[in-house]
Design a protein around this motif. Structure first.
Motif, short mmCIF file in Angstrom:
data_model
loop_
_atom_site.label_atom_id
_atom_site.label_comp_id
_atom_site.label_asym_id
_atom_site.label_seq_id
_atom_site.Cartn_x
_atom_site.Cartn_y
_atom_site.Cartn_z
N GLY A 250 42.71 27.70 36.88
CA GLY A 250 41.29 27.06 36.58
C GLY A 250 41.47 25.95 36.80
N TYR A 251 40.02 25.10 37.24
CA TYR A 251 40.22 23.81 37.24
C TYR A 251 40.49 22.65 36.15
CZ TYR A 251 37.67 24.82 41.56
OH TYR A 251 37.61 25.14 43.05
N ASP A 252 40.23 23.23 34.95
CA ASP A 252 40.80 22.64 33.82
C ASP A 252 42.11 22.44 33.71
OD1 ASP A 252 38.30 22.23 33.31
OD2 ASP A 252 38.10 23.80 31.92
N PHE A 289 40.41 25.01 47.17
CA PHE A 289 39.49 25.06 46.03
C PHE A 289 38.69 26.16 46.06
CE2 PHE A 289 40.56 20.55 46.36
CZ PHE A 289 40.86 20.40 45.00
N SER A 292 35.94 29.71 41.54
CA SER A 292 36.28 29.69 40.07
C SER A 292 37.56 29.02 39.68
CB SER A 292 35.92 30.78 39.45
OG SER A 292 36.73 32.03 39.94
N ARG A 293 38.46 28.95 40.74
CA ARG A 293 39.91 28.38 40.60
C ARG A 293 40.42 27.99 41.75
NH1 ARG A 293 43.18 34.24 40.61
NH2 ARG A 293 42.36 35.08 42.70
N ILE A 294 41.39 27.14 41.49
CA ILE A 294 42.30 26.61 42.70
C ILE A 294 43.32 27.42 43.08
CG2 ILE A 294 43.97 24.56 43.39
CD1 ILE A 294 42.49 23.08 41.07
#
Length: 374
Positions: A250-252, A289, A292-294
């Motif tokens: 995830g991006y976080d 990118f 919803s995710r990297i």
């Protein structure tokens, strides 16, 4: 026959025959002992030679005893010459069969040592056996007094007709020889053709190549087709290969922490799982990118092609378990759709409108003036 047979002649002939049989038994026992000693050596050629000699040397001893017995008997020149020719032809025939077995066994042993697998390239084995048998057959004919010159001439003339009739067979034969001579494919290699066939090469014979796929079924491929198609050999130049596994977070997530944890899992899999490459250097490359995710790619090292499935299985399980323990989010693919009120709907071409259409009201028919009601 210059004189009549006597008891002395029969005795000498019998002694010669018995001596030949005794020598044959003694030599066979000696060869059996040599076979046990040869089986303990690292070279497999001595086993082939001793095994082939077990049949020839006792036969040669028996033939020698029969020749000595024939020489002791007062036979006529014609009979003695006939017996000598027959014994010589049988001895040459036995020697030819023995030589063919030795040459074929040595070629097979060489093919196994070069490929490093249990399979064999029987095309070279069959060619060498046929050549030795053909030479021995011609020698037997020459020994019996049959002229081989007309036979060779007839074979030369008829060879053209045979070549025209066996075009496909000869094409496969020379294609197989070319494949093995060029060393593009060897028994034990894992190959994949552009037509979809893939598996381990079991054997390359005079007509086709036998491939065993991962479901343990045999795929028969003509040599001409194998030589004329695009092919990927996963065993050459090296049997070890690298595989790529796609993953994402995830991006976080902290990407440095993700990389560190993933490298630890890769090192663990490379060390503990059978078929992996322990000295493989873990490599992780972030590349996308996504929605919803990297996304990133993990490169793993495997010993051979079929090991990749087990290594992927263990790596994905351990990576998922470790991400859950570390609190690294792995989101499922999602997509947010925003609908704004008041905008015209988007009409997709060739899509039929599913909304109900208004039903037109019936138009009343005009009434004639003469028939108008009062």
């Amino acid at each position: 026959m210059d004189r009549a047979l006597t008891l002395h002649d029969w005795t000498i002939a019998g002694v010669a025959v018995v001596s030949g049989l005794a020598a044959a038994l003694l030599l066979r026992a000696t060869l059996r002992w040599l076979g046990v000693r040869a089986s303990r050596t690292r070279w497999g050629g001595d086993d082939v030679i001793v095994d082939a000699a077990r049949a020839f040397i006792p036969c040669a001893a028996i033939a020698g005893g029969l020749a000595a017995a024939a020489a002791a008997l007062p036979l006529t020149p014609h009979t003695g010459r006939t017996v000598t020719l027959v014994l010589s032809a049988l001895l040459i025939l036995a020697a030819t069969v023995t030589a063919a077995r030795i040459v074929a066994g040595l070629v097979k042993s060489l093919a196994q040592s070069r490929s490093g697998v249990a399979g064999s390239a029987t095309i070279f084995v069959n060619i060498s056996r046929v050549i030795v048998l053909a030479i021995g057959f011609l020698v037997v004919l020459q020994t019996l007094g049959v002229s081989i010159a007309p036979l060779l001439t007839a074979l030369g003339v008829g060879g053209l007709a045979v070549a025209l009739a066996l075009q496909d067979t000869l094409a496969n034969l020379f294609a197989g020889v070319h494949i093995l001579a060029a060393k593009t494919v060897q028994p034990g290699d894992y190959i994949e053709l552009t037509s979809g066939e893939e598996g381990y090469v079991v054997d390359i014979n005079w007509r086709n190549t036998v491939v065993r796929n991962l479901s343990n079924n045999l795929v028969i491929i003509p040599n001409a087709k194998l030589a004329g198609t695009n092919m990927t050999n996963y065993t050459r130049p090296e049997q070890e290969l690298s595989i790529m596994v796609q993953a994402g977070v995830g991006y976080d997530a902290d990407l440095d922490h993700v990389e560190k944890v993933t490298v630890e899992v890769v090192d663990e899999v490379m060390t503990e799982i059978t078929g992996a490459v322990p000295d493989h250097e873990a490599a992780i490359r972030f590349h996308t990118f996504g929605d919803s995710r990297i996304g990133f790619t993990v490169i793993l090292g495997v010993g051979e092609f079929s090991d990749q499935y087990r290594i992927k299985h263990e790596f994905i399980k351990r990576l998922h378990r470790r991400y859950r323990a570390e609190g690294i989010p792995v989101p499922a693919p999602t997509r947010t759709v925003t609908v704004r009120q008041g905008e015209l709907p988007v009409v997709i071409p060739h899509q039929r409108d599913a909304s109900p259409k208004p039903v037109p009201k019936p138009v009343p028919k005009p009434t004639p003036r003469g028939d108008a009601p009062v």
